[in-house]
Design an enzyme around this catalytic site. Sequence first.
Site, PDB file in Angstrom:
ATOM      1  N   GLU A 175       0.838  -1.212   0.000  1.00  0.00           N
ATOM      2  CA  GLU A 175       0.000   0.000   0.000  1.00  0.00           C
ATOM      3  C   GLU A 175       0.866   1.254   0.000  1.00  0.00           C
ATOM      4  O   GLU A 175       0.549   2.254  -0.667  1.00  0.00           O
ATOM      5  CB  GLU A 175      -0.950  -0.027   1.209  1.00  0.00           C
ATOM      6  N   GLU A 222      -3.727  -9.623   3.436  1.00  0.00           N
ATOM      7  CA  GLU A 222      -4.493  -9.323   4.650  1.00  0.00           C
ATOM      8  C   GLU A 222      -5.586 -10.353   4.919  1.00  0.00           C
ATOM      9  O   GLU A 222      -5.905 -10.653   6.067  1.00  0.00           O
ATOM     10  CB  GLU A 222      -5.124  -7.925   4.551  1.00  0.00           C
TER      11      GLU A 222
HETATM   12  N1  3HC Z   1       4.393  -7.710  11.682  1.00  0.00           N
HETATM   13  C1  3HC Z   1       5.098  -8.116  12.752  1.00  0.00           C
HETATM   14  N2  3HC Z   1       5.961  -9.149  12.734  1.00  0.00           N
HETATM   15  C2  3HC Z   1       6.130  -9.776  11.555  1.00  0.00           C
HETATM   16  C3  3HC Z   1       5.424  -9.409  10.411  1.00  0.00           C
HETATM   17  C4  3HC Z   1       4.536  -8.324  10.486  1.00  0.00           C
HETATM   18  N3  3HC Z   1       3.850  -7.881   9.429  1.00  0.00           N
HETATM   19  N4  3HC Z   1       5.796 -10.232   9.405  1.00  0.00           N
HETATM   20  C5  3HC Z   1       6.685 -11.073   9.915  1.00  0.00           C
HETATM   21  N5  3HC Z   1       6.905 -10.802  11.219  1.00  0.00           N
HETATM   22  C6  3HC Z   1       7.844 -11.464  12.126  1.00  0.00           C
HETATM   23  C7  3HC Z   1       7.533 -12.929  12.340  1.00  0.00           C
HETATM   24  O1  3HC Z   1       6.611 -13.095  13.386  1.00  0.00           O
HETATM   25  C8  3HC Z   1       8.895 -13.474  12.677  1.00  0.00           C
HETATM   26  O2  3HC Z   1       9.161 -13.128  14.015  1.00  0.00           O
HETATM   27  P1  3HC Z   1      10.054 -14.081  14.959  1.00  0.00           P
HETATM   28  O3  3HC Z   1      11.375 -14.198  14.271  1.00  0.00           O
HETATM   29  O4  3HC Z   1      10.065 -13.370  16.256  1.00  0.00           O
HETATM   30  O5  3HC Z   1       9.316 -15.392  15.010  1.00  0.00           O
HETATM   31  C9  3HC Z   1       9.832 -12.654  11.783  1.00  0.00           C
HETATM   32  O6  3HC Z   1       9.094 -11.482  11.455  1.00  0.00           O
HETATM   33  C10 3HC Z   1      10.248 -13.348  10.518  1.00  0.00           C
HETATM   34  O7  3HC Z   1       9.069 -13.806   9.843  1.00  0.00           O
HETATM   35  P2  3HC Z   1       9.027 -15.207   9.111  1.00  0.00           P
HETATM   36  O8  3HC Z   1       9.548 -16.268  10.010  1.00  0.00           O
HETATM   37  O9  3HC Z   1       7.665 -15.373   8.560  1.00  0.00           O
HETATM   38  O10 3HC Z   1      10.104 -14.963   7.939  1.00  0.00           O
HETATM   39  P3  3HC Z   1      10.088 -15.432   6.441  1.00  0.00           P
HETATM   40  O11 3HC Z   1      11.343 -14.911   5.874  1.00  0.00           O
HETATM   41  O12 3HC Z   1       9.774 -16.875   6.351  1.00  0.00           O
HETATM   42  O13 3HC Z   1       8.843 -14.662   5.751  1.00  0.00           O
HETATM   43  C11 3HC Z   1       7.414 -12.804   5.205  1.00  0.00           C
HETATM   44  C12 3HC Z   1       8.841 -13.269   5.611  1.00  0.00           C
HETATM   45  C13 3HC Z   1       7.087 -13.323   3.796  1.00  0.00           C
HETATM   46  C14 3HC Z   1       7.431 -11.296   5.180  1.00  0.00           C
HETATM   47  C15 3HC Z   1       6.395 -13.355   6.209  1.00  0.00           C
HETATM   48  O14 3HC Z   1       6.836 -13.060   7.515  1.00  0.00           O
HETATM   49  C16 3HC Z   1       4.999 -12.808   6.061  1.00  0.00           C
HETATM   50  O15 3HC Z   1       4.258 -13.280   5.230  1.00  0.00           O
HETATM   51  N6  3HC Z   1       4.655 -11.816   6.925  1.00  0.00           N
HETATM   52  C17 3HC Z   1       3.307 -11.316   7.010  1.00  0.00           C
HETATM   53  C18 3HC Z   1       2.961 -10.444   5.831  1.00  0.00           C
HETATM   54  C19 3HC Z   1       1.552  -9.918   5.976  1.00  0.00           C
HETATM   55  O16 3HC Z   1       0.604 -10.655   6.178  1.00  0.00           O
HETATM   56  N7  3HC Z   1       1.417  -8.605   5.845  1.00  0.00           N
HETATM   57  C20 3HC Z   1       0.134  -7.988   5.950  1.00  0.00           C
HETATM   58  C21 3HC Z   1      -0.023  -7.480   7.331  1.00  0.00           C
HETATM   59  S1  3HC Z   1      -1.612  -6.810   7.579  1.00  0.00           S
HETATM   60  C22 3HC Z   1      -1.525  -5.250   6.935  1.00  0.00           C
HETATM   61  O17 3HC Z   1      -0.541  -4.883   6.355  1.00  0.00           O
HETATM   62  C23 3HC Z   1      -2.740  -4.386   7.175  1.00  0.00           C
HETATM   63  C24 3HC Z   1      -2.705  -3.155   6.340  1.00  0.00           C
HETATM   64  O18 3HC Z   1      -3.445  -3.377   5.166  1.00  0.00           O
HETATM   65  C25 3HC Z   1      -3.325  -1.960   7.049  1.00  0.00           C
END
Ligand code: 3HC
Length: 704
Positions: free
Chosen positions: A110, A130
Site C-alpha cells: 500500500e 491481509e
Molecule cells: N508484523 C510483525 N511481525 C512480523 C510481520 C509483520 N507484518 N511479518 C513477519 N513478522 C515477524 C515474524 O513473526 C517473525 O518473528 P520471529 O522471528 O520473532 O518469530 C519474523 O518477522 C520473521 O518472519 P518469518 O519467520 O515469517 O520470515 P520469512 O522470511 O519466512 O517470511 C514474510 C517473511 C514473507 C514477510 C512473512 O513473515 C509474512 O508473510 N509476513 C506477514 C505479511 C503480511 O501478512 N502482511 C500484511 C499485514 S496486515 C496489513 O498490512 C494491514 C494493512 O493493510 C493496514
Amino acid sequence: MSQEVQASVVHTRLDGEVLVVSINNPPVNALGQAVRAGLLAAVEQAAGDAAVRCVLLVGEGKAFIAGADIREFGKPAMPPSLPEVCNRIEALDKPVVAAIHGPALGGGLEVAMSAHYRLALPAAKLGLPEVTLGLLPGAGGTQRAPRLMGVKAATELMLGGKHLSAKAAQAAGLVDKLAEGQDVLAAGLAYARELLAQGAQPRRTRDIEIADKAAALAELDALAADTAKKSRGLFSPAKIVECVRAAVELPFDEGLARERALFTECLDSPQRAGLVHAFFAEREVVKIPEAKAAAPRAFAKIAIIGGGTMGAGITVSALDAGLPVVMIERDAESIARGQANVEKVYDGLIARGRMTAEAKAAVMARYTPSTSYDDIGDVDLVIEAVFEDLEVKKAVFKELDRVCRKGAVLATNTSYLDIDAIAAATSRPEDVIGLHFFSPANIMKLLEIVVPAKVAPDVVATAFELAKKLKKVPVRAGVCDGFIGNRILAIYKQAADYIMEDGASPYEIDEAVRGFGYPMGPFQVTDLAGGDIGWATRKRRAATRDPKARYVEIADRVCEQGWFGQKTGRGFYLYPQGVRVGQADPEVLAIVDAERAKKGITPRKFTADEIMRRYMAAMVNEGAKVVEEGIALRPLDVDVTFISGYGFPRHRGGPMKWADMQGLEKVLADIREFAKEDALFWKPAPLLEKLVAEGKSFESLNSL
Ligand code: 3HC
Ligand code: NAI
C-alpha cells in the site's frame, strides 16, 4: 515515541537531488508506529527542502516492507495511521519512487502504491495477504490496486492472498520497471535519476479512472457470488469485494472512508484474532528448548523403511525437497509396489499437466529401491514406516542398529506405539525419535516430532531442520498413546459417539462440525481414512479400557458389516459408484436405533450449538491435560497441531485459542454440567480448573 527511535528505524540521506528514505526495522520492516512516524517525517522533510527533487523509498535487510506490524492489532491505535502516511506520500508534489527488492506485502504494497513510480528487483514479492489474517487492505489498497491492476485482477489478488513475483507484478500493472541484481539502492537511484531526466512529475494512483465501470461491476457481482460460495464462513472476503465496489462507484476519498470502516469491522472480529494467533503460533512452534541447546546434525541422504501409504508419501515429500532417498521393503514384490506408489503420485501430476515426464525422471533419479538393509549403511537419517506392530518395529530397529553408521538419526512414523520401547530395541536410544507424518504425507503440513526420554537434543534439532527442509509445520510432542493429535482426537471422537447414541444422527453431527468451519465432520473423516483403522485401535485398547467407561458400539457394528468407508463403497455414508460426497444411509440409522434401543436410550434432539459445545469441550479438556502433562510444550502447540493436521478452522485460532476467546470459565462450566451425566468422561482437567481459579487464560502459558 522519541525522535531518536523514529530516526533509528527510518533514515533519510540526500544523494544529489534524491532524498533516500530507508526503512530499517528488522526483521521485516513492519510498519510499526515508529516507522509510520518516520515515514511521515521523511515526506515532510522532502516537502520542505528545495534541494530535494525526488524521493526514493527503500527497505534495508531482506524486505521492502512486510506490512502493518501485526503485533499492534488489537491494541489501541497510535498515530499516525497508515492511511494518513500513504495519503501524504501520494500527495507530495515531488515524484516518489518505491524500489522493491523483497517482500512488499499488505501495508508495504500500500505504501508502494501510494508512491508515484515502482521499481522491482528479481527477489521482490508483492501481495495483499491481509485476508489470511482476517483483514482487508486498510490503507488504501482496496482503492488503489483496482486502479493500477484492473478490478478483477486486484480483487483476486486480495481474495487469494498470494504473492506476485516481480515479473508477474509488472505484467499486472503494479510495477513500472524491472531491474536486475540485488543492489536495490543503486537500481533505485538510477531509476530516480532517469525519471528526473525525463522531467517526470508526481503520478498519483488516486487520479486513475477505472475504465468501463459497468463491466467492472458485473465482474464484481460474479466474484461476490463465487466468494460467498467458497469462503466458508470467513468474514473478510465479502468485505473486500464490497470495498472494491466502493472503489468503482464512489469518489476516491469516499472509497477510502468505506474501506476504513470495513477494515475496522474486520480488525474487531474474532476471526482476525484467531488468524493472527495462528500466524504467530506457527512461527513459535519451532522455538523449542532443544533447538536452542544444540545444533542439528547434517543430513544429505535418507532412507525410508516401508513403501506403503506412509512410506511412499514420505518418500515423495523427501524427493520433492531434493533429498536422495533409499526405500527398503521386505521383498521384490513389496518394493515394486512401493516404487509404484511413489510413481503414482508423479504420474498423477503429469496427467494433470503439472509435471513433465523429464521432471519426473530427474526426481526419480534420486530414488533407490532396495530389499537389503546393507544398502543404507551410509545414510544420515532413517524414517521407519512399516506395519503398526511393536514387535515388527523393534525387529526393524535392531536391523537399523546393526547397519546404520554411528550418529545416524533413526526415526519412527508410528501413530500410537511407545517410542521409548522402540528406542530400547537399539544400542543407541539417544539417536531414536518419532516423526509422525500425516496422510497423505506429501501433502499434509503437520509433522509431530515425538521426543522420547533418552533422545539427544541435537537429534530433536535435526528433526526440526528436516521439517523445514520438507516444508512441514513441526510440533514437538511427548510420548503417550496418540501423542498430541490422535490422543485428543480419540476423546472428541468419543464425545461425538456419545452425542450420536444419545440422539443426533452422524449426519447432523457432521453438519454441525462443518458449520463450525471444518471441511468435514468426524464421520466423514472416518469414512475417508477407513473405518477399519479406528476399529483396530479400539480392539487394541479394549483390554485396557476402564470397564466403567461408557463405550459406544455403533462404529464396531458398522465395521462388522465390512463397511469401512469410501474404499468399500459404504461406511457411515453410502458412496455409490464414483460419488465422493457420501449419502445418508438408512441402514446405518437403523444400526444407530438398534444400539440405542439395546441400551435403553430414548433419543433426544441436539441443536448444532449443543453438539459443538460438547465436541469442543471434550477437545479443550483433553488439550489442557496434554499441556499439563508436558506432552505439548504450550497451548499454542495444540492449536497448531489441530490447524495443520486435523482440519480445525484456522480462523478460530485452534482449540485452545477458541477456549480463551469463549472464556475458560464458560468452557469449564459446560464440562461440569456434562459431568452430571458422565463424571468419568467429563472429568475437568486440573489445569483448566487452576487457570479459571486464577482468572488466567491458556495464552498466559504460551511464552516459554
Ligand atoms: N508484523 C510483525 N511481525 C512480523 C510481520 C509483520 N507484518 N511479518 C513477519 N513478522 C515477524 C515474524 O513473526 C517473525 O518473528 P520471529 O522471528 O520473532 O518469530 C519474523 O518477522 C520473521 O518472519 P518469518 O519467520 O515469517 O520470515 P520469512 O522470511 O519466512 O517470511 C514474510 C517473511 C514473507 C514477510 C512473512 O513473515 C509474512 O508473510 N509476513 C506477514 C505479511 C503480511 O501478512 N502482511 C500484511 C499485514 S496486515 C496489513 O498490512 C494491514 C494493512 O493493510 C493496514
Ligand atoms: P501400510 O500397510 O500401507 O505400509 C506398510 C509397509 O511396510 C508395507 O508396504 C509393508 O510391506 C512394509 N513392511 C512391513 N514390514 C517391513 C519390514 N520389516 N521391512 C520393510 N518393510 C516392511 O501402512 P501405512 O499406513 O503406510 O502405515 C505405516 C506406519 O505409519 C504405521 O506405523 C502407521 O501407524 C503409521 N501412520 C499411518 C498413517 C495412515 O494414515 N496410514 C498416518 C500416520 C502414521
